[in-house]
Motif scaffolding. Structure first.
Motif, PDB file in Angstrom:
ATOM      1  N   ILE A   1      12.410 -18.093   2.692  1.00  0.00           N
ATOM      2  CA  ILE A   1      11.325 -17.148   2.383  1.00  0.00           C
ATOM      3  C   ILE A   1      11.878 -16.019   1.510  1.00  0.00           C
ATOM      4  O   ILE A   1      12.925 -15.453   1.819  1.00  0.00           O
ATOM      5  CB  ILE A   1      10.760 -16.534   3.683  1.00  0.00           C
ATOM      6  CG1 ILE A   1      10.294 -17.649   4.626  1.00  0.00           C
ATOM      7  CG2 ILE A   1       9.619 -15.579   3.389  1.00  0.00           C
ATOM      8  CD1 ILE A   1      10.046 -17.164   6.044  1.00  0.00           C
ATOM      9  N   PHE A   2      11.163 -15.712   0.425  1.00  0.00           N
ATOM     10  CA  PHE A   2      11.580 -14.641  -0.494  1.00  0.00           C
ATOM     11  C   PHE A   2      10.504 -13.555  -0.490  1.00  0.00           C
ATOM     12  O   PHE A   2       9.339 -13.846  -0.742  1.00  0.00           O
ATOM     13  CB  PHE A   2      11.744 -15.197  -1.916  1.00  0.00           C
ATOM     14  CG  PHE A   2      12.819 -16.252  -2.005  1.00  0.00           C
ATOM     15  CD1 PHE A   2      14.135 -15.888  -2.260  1.00  0.00           C
ATOM     16  CD2 PHE A   2      12.518 -17.596  -1.822  1.00  0.00           C
ATOM     17  CE1 PHE A   2      15.134 -16.841  -2.336  1.00  0.00           C
ATOM     18  CE2 PHE A   2      13.514 -18.551  -1.894  1.00  0.00           C
ATOM     19  CZ  PHE A   2      14.828 -18.174  -2.150  1.00  0.00           C
ATOM     20  N   GLY A   3      10.937 -12.329  -0.227  1.00  0.00           N
ATOM     21  CA  GLY A   3       9.968 -11.222  -0.195  1.00  0.00           C
ATOM     22  C   GLY A   3      10.284 -10.220  -1.286  1.00  0.00           C
ATOM     23  O   GLY A   3      11.441 -10.013  -1.634  1.00  0.00           O
ATOM     24  N   ALA A   4       9.247  -9.563  -1.810  1.00  0.00           N
ATOM     25  CA  ALA A   4       9.487  -8.541  -2.831  1.00  0.00           C
ATOM     26  C   ALA A   4       8.451  -7.430  -2.707  1.00  0.00           C
ATOM     27  O   ALA A   4       7.247  -7.686  -2.582  1.00  0.00           O
ATOM     28  CB  ALA A   4       9.408  -9.152  -4.221  1.00  0.00           C
TER      29      ALA A   4
ATOM     30  N   VAL B   1       1.543   3.183 -14.795  1.00  0.00           N
ATOM     31  CA  VAL B   1       1.739   2.077 -13.846  1.00  0.00           C
ATOM     32  C   VAL B   1       0.449   1.335 -13.559  1.00  0.00           C
ATOM     33  O   VAL B   1      -0.628   1.931 -13.568  1.00  0.00           O
ATOM     34  CB  VAL B   1       2.259   2.538 -12.456  1.00  0.00           C
ATOM     35  CG1 VAL B   1       3.736   2.608 -12.413  1.00  0.00           C
ATOM     36  CG2 VAL B   1       1.607   3.798 -11.996  1.00  0.00           C
ATOM     37  N   GLN B   2       0.577   0.089 -13.231  1.00  0.00           N
ATOM     38  CA  GLN B   2      -0.568  -0.698 -12.787  1.00  0.00           C
ATOM     39  C   GLN B   2      -0.221  -1.384 -11.472  1.00  0.00           C
ATOM     40  O   GLN B   2       0.486  -2.380 -11.443  1.00  0.00           O
ATOM     41  CB  GLN B   2      -0.944  -1.730 -13.856  1.00  0.00           C
ATOM     42  CG  GLN B   2      -2.153  -2.592 -13.457  1.00  0.00           C
ATOM     43  CD  GLN B   2      -2.594  -3.518 -14.563  1.00  0.00           C
ATOM     44  OE1 GLN B   2      -2.638  -3.146 -15.734  1.00  0.00           O
ATOM     45  NE2 GLN B   2      -2.932  -4.750 -14.205  1.00  0.00           N
ATOM     46  N   GLY B   3      -0.735  -0.842 -10.392  1.00  0.00           N
ATOM     47  CA  GLY B   3      -0.631  -1.490  -9.087  1.00  0.00           C
ATOM     48  C   GLY B   3       0.703  -1.335  -8.396  1.00  0.00           C
ATOM     49  O   GLY B   3       1.651  -0.703  -8.907  1.00  0.00           O
ATOM     50  N   GLN B   4       0.745  -1.853  -7.203  1.00  0.00           N
ATOM     51  CA  GLN B   4       1.982  -1.935  -6.403  1.00  0.00           C
ATOM     52  C   GLN B   4       1.875  -3.251  -5.646  1.00  0.00           C
ATOM     53  O   GLN B   4       1.406  -3.282  -4.509  1.00  0.00           O
ATOM     54  CB  GLN B   4       2.066  -0.800  -5.384  1.00  0.00           C
ATOM     55  CG  GLN B   4       2.374   0.557  -5.954  1.00  0.00           C
ATOM     56  CD  GLN B   4       2.357   1.649  -4.887  1.00  0.00           C
ATOM     57  OE1 GLN B   4       2.323   1.387  -3.692  1.00  0.00           O
ATOM     58  NE2 GLN B   4       2.386   2.877  -5.334  1.00  0.00           N
ATOM     59  N   ALA B   5       2.280  -4.326  -6.305  1.00  0.00           N
ATOM     60  CA  ALA B   5       2.096  -5.639  -5.693  1.00  0.00           C
ATOM     61  C   ALA B   5       3.149  -5.867  -4.602  1.00  0.00           C
ATOM     62  O   ALA B   5       4.298  -5.453  -4.746  1.00  0.00           O
ATOM     63  CB  ALA B   5       2.198  -6.715  -6.753  1.00  0.00           C
ATOM     64  N   MET B   6       2.731  -6.494  -3.533  1.00  0.00           N
ATOM     65  CA  MET B   6       3.652  -6.805  -2.432  1.00  0.00           C
ATOM     66  C   MET B   6       3.532  -8.308  -2.179  1.00  0.00           C
ATOM     67  O   MET B   6       2.439  -8.777  -1.835  1.00  0.00           O
ATOM     68  CB  MET B   6       3.254  -6.033  -1.156  1.00  0.00           C
ATOM     69  CG  MET B   6       3.267  -4.522  -1.340  1.00  0.00           C
ATOM     70  SD  MET B   6       4.945  -3.865  -1.507  1.00  0.00           S
ATOM     71  CE  MET B   6       4.627  -2.409  -2.514  1.00  0.00           C
ATOM     72  N   GLY B   7       4.633  -9.028  -2.373  1.00  0.00           N
ATOM     73  CA  GLY B   7       4.486 -10.481  -2.340  1.00  0.00           C
ATOM     74  C   GLY B   7       5.560 -11.225  -1.573  1.00  0.00           C
ATOM     75  O   GLY B   7       6.640 -10.697  -1.296  1.00  0.00           O
ATOM     76  N   ILE B   8       5.224 -12.455  -1.263  1.00  0.00           N
ATOM     77  CA  ILE B   8       6.161 -13.365  -0.586  1.00  0.00           C
ATOM     78  C   ILE B   8       6.049 -14.720  -1.258  1.00  0.00           C
ATOM     79  O   ILE B   8       4.947 -15.153  -1.618  1.00  0.00           O
ATOM     80  CB  ILE B   8       5.806 -13.498   0.916  1.00  0.00           C
ATOM     81  CG1 ILE B   8       6.024 -12.155   1.646  1.00  0.00           C
ATOM     82  CG2 ILE B   8       6.623 -14.609   1.585  1.00  0.00           C
ATOM     83  CD1 ILE B   8       5.560 -12.158   3.096  1.00  0.00           C
ATOM     84  N   TYR B   9       7.192 -15.388  -1.423  1.00  0.00           N
ATOM     85  CA  TYR B   9       7.203 -16.765  -1.926  1.00  0.00           C
ATOM     86  C   TYR B   9       7.984 -17.619  -0.930  1.00  0.00           C
ATOM     87  O   TYR B   9       9.051 -17.213  -0.470  1.00  0.00           O
ATOM     88  CB  TYR B   9       7.872 -16.811  -3.305  1.00  0.00           C
ATOM     89  CG  TYR B   9       7.865 -18.191  -3.910  1.00  0.00           C
ATOM     90  CD1 TYR B   9       6.754 -18.651  -4.615  1.00  0.00           C
ATOM     91  CD2 TYR B   9       8.952 -19.047  -3.746  1.00  0.00           C
ATOM     92  CE1 TYR B   9       6.731 -19.932  -5.150  1.00  0.00           C
ATOM     93  CE2 TYR B   9       8.935 -20.324  -4.284  1.00  0.00           C
ATOM     94  CZ  TYR B   9       7.814 -20.761  -4.985  1.00  0.00           C
ATOM     95  OH  TYR B   9       7.792 -22.037  -5.504  1.00  0.00           O
ATOM     96  N   ILE B  10       7.442 -18.771  -0.609  1.00  0.00           N
ATOM     97  CA  ILE B  10       8.135 -19.654   0.343  1.00  0.00           C
ATOM     98  C   ILE B  10       8.550 -20.919  -0.402  1.00  0.00           C
ATOM     99  O   ILE B  10       7.695 -21.641  -0.933  1.00  0.00           O
ATOM    100  CB  ILE B  10       7.218 -20.023   1.530  1.00  0.00           C
ATOM    101  CG1 ILE B  10       6.734 -18.724   2.211  1.00  0.00           C
ATOM    102  CG2 ILE B  10       7.937 -20.919   2.539  1.00  0.00           C
ATOM    103  CD1 ILE B  10       5.297 -18.710   2.535  1.00  0.00           C
ATOM    104  N   ASP B  11       9.842 -21.148  -0.465  1.00  0.00           N
ATOM    105  CA  ASP B  11      10.341 -22.321  -1.179  1.00  0.00           C
ATOM    106  C   ASP B  11      10.092 -23.561  -0.323  1.00  0.00           C
ATOM    107  O   ASP B  11      10.582 -23.673   0.802  1.00  0.00           O
ATOM    108  CB  ASP B  11      11.839 -22.156  -1.460  1.00  0.00           C
ATOM    109  CG  ASP B  11      12.362 -23.338  -2.252  1.00  0.00           C
ATOM    110  OD1 ASP B  11      11.849 -23.572  -3.353  1.00  0.00           O
ATOM    111  OD2 ASP B  11      13.249 -24.048  -1.738  1.00  0.00           O
ATOM    112  N   LYS B  12       9.322 -24.476  -0.883  1.00  0.00           N
ATOM    113  CA  LYS B  12       8.891 -25.646  -0.114  1.00  0.00           C
ATOM    114  C   LYS B  12      10.056 -26.530   0.301  1.00  0.00           C
ATOM    115  O   LYS B  12      10.083 -27.096   1.382  1.00  0.00           O
ATOM    116  CB  LYS B  12       7.903 -26.467  -0.955  1.00  0.00           C
ATOM    117  CG  LYS B  12       6.486 -26.390  -0.409  1.00  0.00           C
ATOM    118  CD  LYS B  12       5.506 -27.091  -1.317  1.00  0.00           C
ATOM    119  CE  LYS B  12       5.787 -28.542  -1.484  1.00  0.00           C
ATOM    120  NZ  LYS B  12       5.328 -29.622  -0.872  1.00  0.00           N
TER     121      LYS B  12
END
Ligand code: DON
Length: 570
Positions: free
Chosen positions: A554-557, A538-549
């Motif tokens: 709001i999208f979280g993952a 494995v490489q990392g454990q990314a935690m992210g959010i994207y906000i549709d303009k």
């Protein structure tokens, strides 16, 4: 000791009979209209979300999320470590908080070396001398003083309640507890917290109560930063240091100050990149790589095709070489060429040296038999957006999994082993990726160079993506690939995080591929270009959010590479 967390890599909810795994990763992001927290533990994400539902700001939520992680994710969440917070408001104001640990006043350049100039007993990574002066509480407190809306005490309280009531542990803590049972004589103060009893390790699903930690958190709740750096907590820490042969003193704690720093900024295909400047190398290296890649039509080459992976690798190789040569604590390195490293002109020069189908060579042939040092994924990142659209990207760490693995007797918290991030042998750069360059050599009160890369991507001043990851030197490449996956390949934030990743760091001259998700023919074509591959789980454990303009949705993952990660919104 290395703890290899079992890979939970499923597109479905992982179920178990004897404990409630909440791992929630997958290709479908969590949607919310108002606010979101994505972190490595569901209790921390939910607590941060609830603070915002009560009127708290993104910074308020990050204080709560960070303290809850210090209870529920003891491998990386912490009050005994340090990290970085990047902030961007909805109207384009941005700043960062630097709460990286510092070398104690008594530290010296060669403190880990024996008479032959070799590192003594891995002492820069293991044992009480590996501990840097912690920064987390000072950093959170400073950020709250500037951007907090709710009372500090109310933000610390949820962590206290979880520490007192307990929470069900995941297999990751079971793994640590099982290891600890065999090593309890070396780590007695830790064994008192993380074993069920003297003969028995904790099992997944057992409830972990941390009363000493709750008492320390109460002092922090009531006295703010002073509840950690002065008074009883400071006394417990420095008495323990004296008893164990450590060098952190009351003066070290009193002197510790978090800093507010201007972010390092760049752009990528019309998006603004706001990230962490030194003493993290993260933002600088990330922007340098993005600038190089901007000159290639990545989308045309195809997501994770051999050709795109080649270009990513060549950008990584060049930027990581600069990382080693130029970057360190700015308080001790006045002449770092940050402007040049992050300029489009410099990237254009570097791009000239990249051949379309041929790997470059990192250095002399001496380095060809190198293998990568294991980078544990244990640091932790969380991303937050509040109902006004203000964003926080925060990565903090104890360095390795559970840091030094040493709990301060009576205070209930784990100490970092961050001193291992300094270059330990002045002048010595070797095949394993050990770096000996000057900017990151040990000096009293200096901060060790980091790779943590909490980042916010914005468009016309408004945050659109909030992203970061653990993983030591792999962090910057993980963040790079998530950003490229969204911007160049149009993946949603969850798909961008789930996609398999690669890592190259200049030296050793080998590319690490995650072993799941790359086809044999992709690897073959890539190798035919002259690249060497090493497989890692494995490489990392990314935690992210994207906000549709457009829609404001709001999208979280939360990366499914984590056990307990969750994006929680409302
Ligand atoms: O600051 C850094 O870059 C590292 N101490 C982070 C450590 C980490 O992500 C865990 N793995 N080595």
């Amino acid at each position: 000791m290395l703890l290899y967390p079992r890979l939970v890599f499923s597109f479905f909810l992982v179920l178990s009979v004897n404990f409630p795994i909440i791992a929630q990763g997958g290709r479908i992001p969590v949607r919310a209209e108002n606010a979101m927290v994505s972190s490595s533990h569901y209790l921390a994400s939910e607590a941060g979300r609830d603070i915002m539902a009560r009127g708290g700001s993104a910074v308020d939520a990050s204080v709560t999320t960070a303290f809850v992680l210090a209870v529920t994710l003891p491998s990386a969440g912490n009050i005994g470590g340090g990290g970085f917070l990047v902030y961007q408001s909805a109207n384009g104001e941005s700043t960062t908080f630097n709460f990286r640990e510092k070398a104690p006043l008594a530290a010296t350049k060669t403190m880990y070396l024996d008479e032959e100039g070799k590192i003594k007993d891995n002492s820069n990574h293991e044992g009480i001398l590996a501990v840097g002066v912690p920064g987390t509480v000072a950093g959170l407190y400073k950020a709250h003083q500037k951007y907090g809306k709710l009372k500090w005490a109310d933000l610390v309280q949820p962590a206290i309640e979880i520490a007192e009531k307990g929470f069900p542990i995941s297999p990751e803590i079971e793994g640590f507890s099982t290891w600890l049972l065999q090593n309890k004589e070396v780590y007695p103060s830790t064994a008192r917290i993380f074993l069920k009893d003297e003969q028995t390790a904790l099992r997944s699903g057992d409830t972990l109560v941390q009363q000493d930690l709750a008492e320390t958190l109460k002092r922090i709740r009531d006295k703010g930063s002073d509840g950690f750096y002065k008074g009883k907590t400071a006394g417990l820490l420095t008495d323990f240091m004296k008893a164990e042969g450590g060098i952190i003193t009351r003066e070290d704690l009193r002197n510790y100050e978090a800093q507010e720093l201007d972010p390092i900024k760049g752009s990528y295909r019309g998006y603004e990149i706001i990230s962490m400047p030194p003493p993290s190398s993260g933002g600088t290296v990330l922007i340098e790589m993005l600038n190089i890649l901007e000159g290639f039509d990545l989308s045309k080459k195809g997501h994770n095709s051999a050709e795109s992976l080649h270009l990513l690798t060549e950008a990584m190789r060049r930027a990581y070489a600069d990382r080693a040569l130029f970057l360190g604590d700015p308080d001790f390195n006045e002449a770092m060429p940050l402007e040049k490293l992050t300029s489009k002109e410099y990237a254009a020069d570097l791009r000239q040296s990249i051949e379309p189908h041929r790997a470059s060579v990192s250095d002399s042939a001496n380095f060809s038999e190198a293998h990568l040092i294991y980078e544990s994924p244990q640091t932790t990142h969380f991303s937050i957006v509040d109902p006004e659209g203000n964003a926080v990207s925060l990565t903090y760490t104890l360095e390795q999994s559970y840091g030094s693995k040493i709990v301060v007797e009576g205070a209930g918290f784990l100490l970092n082993n961050e001193m291992g991030d300094f270059n330990p042998i002045p002048g010595h750069t070797d095949t394993r990726g050990l770096i000996g360059t000057e900017p990151n050599q040990i000096e009293p009160e200096k901060r060790m160079l980091s790779s943590m890369s909490p980042t916010i991507v914005a468009k016309e001043g408004r945050p659109v993506m909030i992203i970061g990851s653990p993983g030591g030197r792999t962090i910057i490449n993980t963040v790079l690939q998530v950003i490229v996956n969204v911007i160049d390949y149009n993946l949603n934030i969850a798909e961008a995080i789930e996609s398999p990743r690669i890592h190259h760091q200049w030296l050793p001259d080998v590319t690490r591929f995650e072993d799941w998700g790359f086809s044999p023919d992709t690897k073959r074509i890539y190798q035919e270009m002259g690249h060497e591959i090493e497989l890692r789980s494995v490489q990392g454990q990314a935690m992210g959010i994207y906000i549709d303009k457009e829609s404001g949705m709001i999208f979280g993952a939360a990366d499914s590479r984590s056990y307990d990660g969750k994006a929680a919104g409302y």
